[in-house]
Design a protein around this motif. Sequence first.
Motif, PDB file in Angstrom:
ATOM      1  N   GLU A   1     -15.500  82.122  95.083  1.00 33.82           N
ATOM      2  CA  GLU A   1     -15.150  82.617  93.755  1.00 33.82           C
ATOM      3  C   GLU A   1     -13.934  83.533  93.817  1.00 33.82           C
ATOM      4  O   GLU A   1     -13.037  83.473  92.970  1.00 33.82           O
ATOM      5  CB  GLU A   1     -16.337  83.361  93.146  1.00 33.82           C
ATOM      6  CG  GLU A   1     -17.481  82.462  92.733  1.00 33.82           C
ATOM      7  CD  GLU A   1     -18.680  83.268  92.232  1.00 33.82           C
ATOM      8  OE1 GLU A   1     -18.564  84.518  92.154  1.00 33.82           O
ATOM      9  OE2 GLU A   1     -19.722  82.671  91.942  1.00 33.82           O
ATOM     10  N   LYS A   2     -13.899  84.373  94.848  1.00 33.35           N
ATOM     11  CA  LYS A   2     -12.761  85.290  95.019  1.00 33.35           C
ATOM     12  C   LYS A   2     -11.469  84.537  95.286  1.00 33.35           C
ATOM     13  O   LYS A   2     -10.416  84.862  94.738  1.00 33.35           O
ATOM     14  CB  LYS A   2     -13.055  86.232  96.188  1.00 33.35           C
ATOM     15  CG  LYS A   2     -12.031  87.314  96.383  1.00 33.35           C
ATOM     16  CD  LYS A   2     -12.421  88.268  97.508  1.00 33.35           C
ATOM     17  CE  LYS A   2     -11.356  89.339  97.714  1.00 33.35           C
ATOM     18  NZ  LYS A   2     -11.748  90.281  98.790  1.00 33.35           N
ATOM     19  N   LEU A   3     -11.566  83.493  96.136  1.00 37.07           N
ATOM     20  CA  LEU A   3     -10.381  82.683  96.428  1.00 37.07           C
ATOM     21  C   LEU A   3      -9.875  81.967  95.190  1.00 37.07           C
ATOM     22  O   LEU A   3      -8.660  81.858  94.959  1.00 37.07           O
ATOM     23  CB  LEU A   3     -10.701  81.670  97.536  1.00 37.07           C
ATOM     24  CG  LEU A   3     -10.929  82.229  98.941  1.00 37.07           C
ATOM     25  CD1 LEU A   3     -11.321  81.111  99.896  1.00 37.07           C
ATOM     26  CD2 LEU A   3      -9.678  82.951  99.441  1.00 37.07           C
ATOM     27  N   ASN A   4     -10.794  81.463  94.382  1.00 37.07           N
ATOM     28  CA  ASN A   4     -10.423  80.737  93.156  1.00 37.07           C
ATOM     29  C   ASN A   4      -9.726  81.668  92.161  1.00 37.07           C
ATOM     30  O   ASN A   4      -8.793  81.263  91.457  1.00 37.07           O
ATOM     31  CB  ASN A   4     -11.662  80.114  92.522  1.00 37.07           C
ATOM     32  CG  ASN A   4     -12.190  78.935  93.315  1.00 37.07           C
ATOM     33  OD1 ASN A   4     -11.434  78.288  94.071  1.00 37.07           O
ATOM     34  ND2 ASN A   4     -13.466  78.618  93.148  1.00 37.07           N
ATOM     35  N   LYS A   5     -10.159  82.925  92.113  1.00 41.46           N
ATOM     36  CA  LYS A   5      -9.539  83.892  91.212  1.00 41.46           C
ATOM     37  C   LYS A   5      -8.109  84.199  91.657  1.00 41.46           C
ATOM     38  O   LYS A   5      -7.218  84.405  90.832  1.00 41.46           O
ATOM     39  CB  LYS A   5     -10.366  85.163  91.147  1.00 41.46           C
ATOM     40  CG  LYS A   5     -11.662  85.017  90.345  1.00 41.46           C
ATOM     41  CD  LYS A   5     -12.410  86.344  90.274  1.00 41.46           C
ATOM     42  CE  LYS A   5     -13.681  86.189  89.462  1.00 41.46           C
ATOM     43  NZ  LYS A   5     -14.430  87.477  89.386  1.00 41.46           N
ATOM     44  N   LEU A   6      -7.927  84.250  92.974  1.00 43.08           N
ATOM     45  CA  LEU A   6      -6.608  84.533  93.502  1.00 43.08           C
ATOM     46  C   LEU A   6      -5.615  83.388  93.210  1.00 43.08           C
ATOM     47  O   LEU A   6      -4.404  83.604  93.073  1.00 43.08           O
ATOM     48  CB  LEU A   6      -6.674  84.762  95.021  1.00 43.08           C
ATOM     49  CG  LEU A   6      -7.385  86.035  95.460  1.00 43.08           C
ATOM     50  CD1 LEU A   6      -7.515  86.079  96.973  1.00 43.08           C
ATOM     51  CD2 LEU A   6      -6.619  87.281  94.980  1.00 43.08           C
ATOM     52  N   LYS A   7      -6.161  82.175  93.095  1.00 45.90           N
ATOM     53  CA  LYS A   7      -5.334  81.014  92.834  1.00 45.90           C
ATOM     54  C   LYS A   7      -4.932  80.919  91.363  1.00 45.90           C
ATOM     55  O   LYS A   7      -3.982  80.206  91.011  1.00 45.90           O
ATOM     56  CB  LYS A   7      -6.052  79.731  93.243  1.00 45.90           C
ATOM     57  CG  LYS A   7      -6.254  79.602  94.747  1.00 45.90           C
ATOM     58  CD  LYS A   7      -7.054  78.340  95.073  1.00 45.90           C
ATOM     59  CE  LYS A   7      -7.278  78.205  96.566  1.00 45.90           C
ATOM     60  NZ  LYS A   7      -8.070  77.002  96.886  1.00 45.90           N
TER      61      LYS A   7
END
Length: 232
Positions: A225-231
């Motif tokens: 979820e954190k990685l997706n937000k960064l993208k």
Amino acid sequence: MPKSIINKAIVCPMCGELSRAEIYTSVNSTLSKELRNRVLSGELFSWTCPSCNYHARLTYPILYNDMKNRFMVYLIPKIDRYQLCDKELEAKYSNLRNINKRIVPNFNTFKEKIFIFESGLDDMAVELTKLAIGQTVSKKLGGSKISDGYLSLYDRESNTMGFTYFVGSDNVPYVQTARLEIYGKSKDIIDRFAVKDKKLKGFIKIDREWAENILYRYKRAKHIEKLNKLKE
């Protein structure tokens, strides 16, 4: 299922004499409060050799059935399976709905599960809470190894639950209390990541290893979820 009481031959490990003892293969606590109390006190498993008075706690498979609180706990000493593979037993209880069915490998876990379900708690959430608090205790004690932990206190009025852990090579008891909010957060995680487990019909083992797997899935999902937000 076999009848609830059988007569079993026992060889005394102290004097070698052969005797017999009544062994309960199943207990229905709803029908007999006395048997429930004897299970929890350990009296039901107590045996004394009639020849030399040697005293021991017998360990053997026993099914505990609480119809009022809708749970079953099957004690099978040293069982290491996640799910019970007993076709006769599964067939007998296959049509039961909304019954928590668990298998446990030892007496202490057996008593803990009974305490958990009688208290109206979700044992999956309790195991996750126990794991999280146990990790905190280990850090507090300088990274000491924690071998086991059991729910030993639950008080809704004081908003508190407590666990007794066994620490270090000497298994020194250590009691840690926590607010019920931690249990609530664990329940939220369980409701999200243990959906398939809750739908299983058979007797399953919910323990520390199971909780570690759930915690791994939760942390992995948070990372994604954190990685997706960064993208974004």
